[in-house]
Design a protein around this motif. Sequence first.
Motif, PDB file in Angstrom:
ATOM      1  N   GLY A 170      -5.935  17.070 -15.834  1.00  0.00           N
ATOM      2  CA  GLY A 170      -6.622  16.769 -17.090  1.00  0.00           C
ATOM      3  C   GLY A 170      -7.640  17.827 -17.437  1.00  0.00           C
ATOM      4  N   GLY A 171      -7.935  17.918 -18.730  1.00  0.00           N
ATOM      5  CA  GLY A 171      -8.903  18.897 -19.209  1.00  0.00           C
ATOM      6  C   GLY A 171     -10.078  18.234 -19.887  1.00  0.00           C
ATOM      7  N   ASP A 231      -6.286  14.059 -22.313  1.00  0.00           N
ATOM      8  CA  ASP A 231      -5.875  12.704 -21.949  1.00  0.00           C
ATOM      9  C   ASP A 231      -5.671  12.528 -20.444  1.00  0.00           C
ATOM     10  OD1 ASP A 231      -5.966  11.830 -24.559  1.00  0.00           O
ATOM     11  OD2 ASP A 231      -3.873  12.323 -24.958  1.00  0.00           O
ATOM     12  N   GLY A 232      -5.837  13.574 -19.680  1.00  0.00           N
ATOM     13  CA  GLY A 232      -5.743  13.440 -18.234  1.00  0.00           C
ATOM     14  C   GLY A 232      -6.914  12.645 -17.674  1.00  0.00           C
ATOM     15  N   ASP A 233      -6.895  12.412 -16.375  1.00  0.00           N
ATOM     16  CA  ASP A 233      -7.889  11.541 -15.747  1.00  0.00           C
ATOM     17  C   ASP A 233      -9.038  12.292 -15.093  1.00  0.00           C
ATOM     18  OD1 ASP A 233      -6.716   9.158 -16.419  1.00  0.00           O
ATOM     19  OD2 ASP A 233      -5.467   9.069 -14.623  1.00  0.00           O
ATOM     20  N   ARG A 234      -9.068  13.632 -15.193  1.00  0.00           N
ATOM     21  CA  ARG A 234     -10.119  14.381 -14.503  1.00  0.00           C
ATOM     22  C   ARG A 234     -11.497  14.130 -15.118  1.00  0.00           C
ATOM     23  NH1 ARG A 234     -10.570  20.990 -13.574  1.00  0.00           N
ATOM     24  NH2 ARG A 234     -12.820  20.994 -13.026  1.00  0.00           N
TER      25      ARG A 234
END
Length: 559
Positions: free
Chosen positions: A185-186, A194-197
């Motif tokens: 994620g970014g 939309d990633g989880d990072r």
Amino acid sequence: MQTTNDIRRSFLDYFAGQGHEIVPSAPLIPYNDPTLMFINAGMVPFKNVFTGTEKSSYSTATSSQKCVRAGGKHNDLDNVGYTARHHTFFEMLGNFSFGDYFKEQAIHHAWTLITKTWGISPDRLIVTVYHTDDEAFDLWKKIAGLPDERIIRIATDDNFWSMGDTGPCGPCSEIFYDHGDHIEGGPPGSPDEDGDRFVEIWNLVFMQYDQRGEGDRIDLPKPSIDTGMGLERVAAVMQGVHDNYDIDLFKTLIAESGSLTGTITTGDNQASHRVIADHLRASSFLVADGVLPSNEGRGYVLRRIMRRAMRHAHLLGAQDPLMHRMVGSLTGEMGNAFPELIRAKPLIEETLLREETNFRQTLANGLKLLDAEIAEMDDGDILPGATAFKLYDTFGFPYDLTEDALRAQSLGVDREGFDAAMAEQKAAARAAWKGSGDQASDAVWFDIAEREGSTEFTGYTSEEGEGVVVALVKDGKEIKTAERGDVITLLTNQTPFYGESGGQMGDAGRVSGADGFAADVSDTRKPLGRLHAHQIEITAGSLSLGDMVHLAVDADRRT
């Protein structure tokens, strides 16, 4: 490790130390906003204070507000169990300023609490501001010392909040925590946001404008602050985990679920245990706040939540009703912060036991039909809508329960076919009902019920409340407006007025509204057994569809 209870308390203590009034959580039923099914954000109980229609004894406040997102447009039900951060019930920590302080102090409080009181590393934090909000951008540089690249300008509505098409509004500033580059994620605003990072943990709303109409926006005379922080999200950060379901509260409930079912809580069982833990919280708090399972309105949403959890208990092989046996663990975790759970514990246990006992046979019968259909399907196939409707109509399976059961097997449901079957049944019922002799002249009630659904009755827990006008009837026909002196029937989306039924007379009382509107309620009837129809005479002002009104039962007469 700070527990969830520690984090909640330290948040409230911090703002109390800064002169904020600690306001207990409001019930989940939003009596001050009839447009909502449940309270879904921390500011909802303060809505009338922000708009100036209600005065408070304090100018700053803090709370940990109970919220539910499982009905209406705010509905996270289908995602619960399959993601790291979706819940039906959650707590929203917030601090509020009603014309007292504004951006600089709000940012100062947020940065001080997160980095100094809680000790979260500043290096893990980035913030967003609305793209034209240079003031907030500069304040973050000044107060937090953040470099330009960690203050991201966002041009979308994600960073501009409004209460509705008109009314108070303003830019937002969101604080994100970076869980690390080992997670995909970014940052916000990037192609892979939309990633989880990067996880949003706190949203600061700078309420500074009044939206009067399209393109007509003026400055508020007293700019205000509304913030919201998900307790479960920040607990994950402070407990060193990425997944909300790995925090202490959920670990306790999931361990109890595993113990009672004799199953492991990871792997293929993980989603089921998470659903049970999450839905136990939502069900218990809804019952404690006066909602009981039914086939309409809030009670129907509660029943859907319960039945979804009960199906997952069945998947885990539970031979006997399960959820009522977990209430003790929940009250042990949350009862000190929310004593209503302890007071309602016997009712919660009884309600869960009765609902699960009744549903087990329904579930067994429905699953036989569903299993037979699935046996004939391949991966990616779609269950016919007519079959999904039969499960709903014959076995009491809500559509989303069927969808959830198929999801794990990579199968879908024909929603259009389901809706068509539902519409066909309604048309058949309407045709049969309109041909029923004397009642044919009362077809107006069928039209209203079909369009608006049942009236939500709130009178078991309150003798006053707000409602939105959904229908006005005069001489057997719907009208759009009514004036002083008119004798009409008023229907609202929810009401504390009991409709005559079961040998009990209907309530009487008063209705009032904006611009001096007032009316006497002489009686309340119950057409079709599910509409609450107030017989009123307008004594002042006028009334129109869509108006918000205040309904007050004559308490002495009811008694």
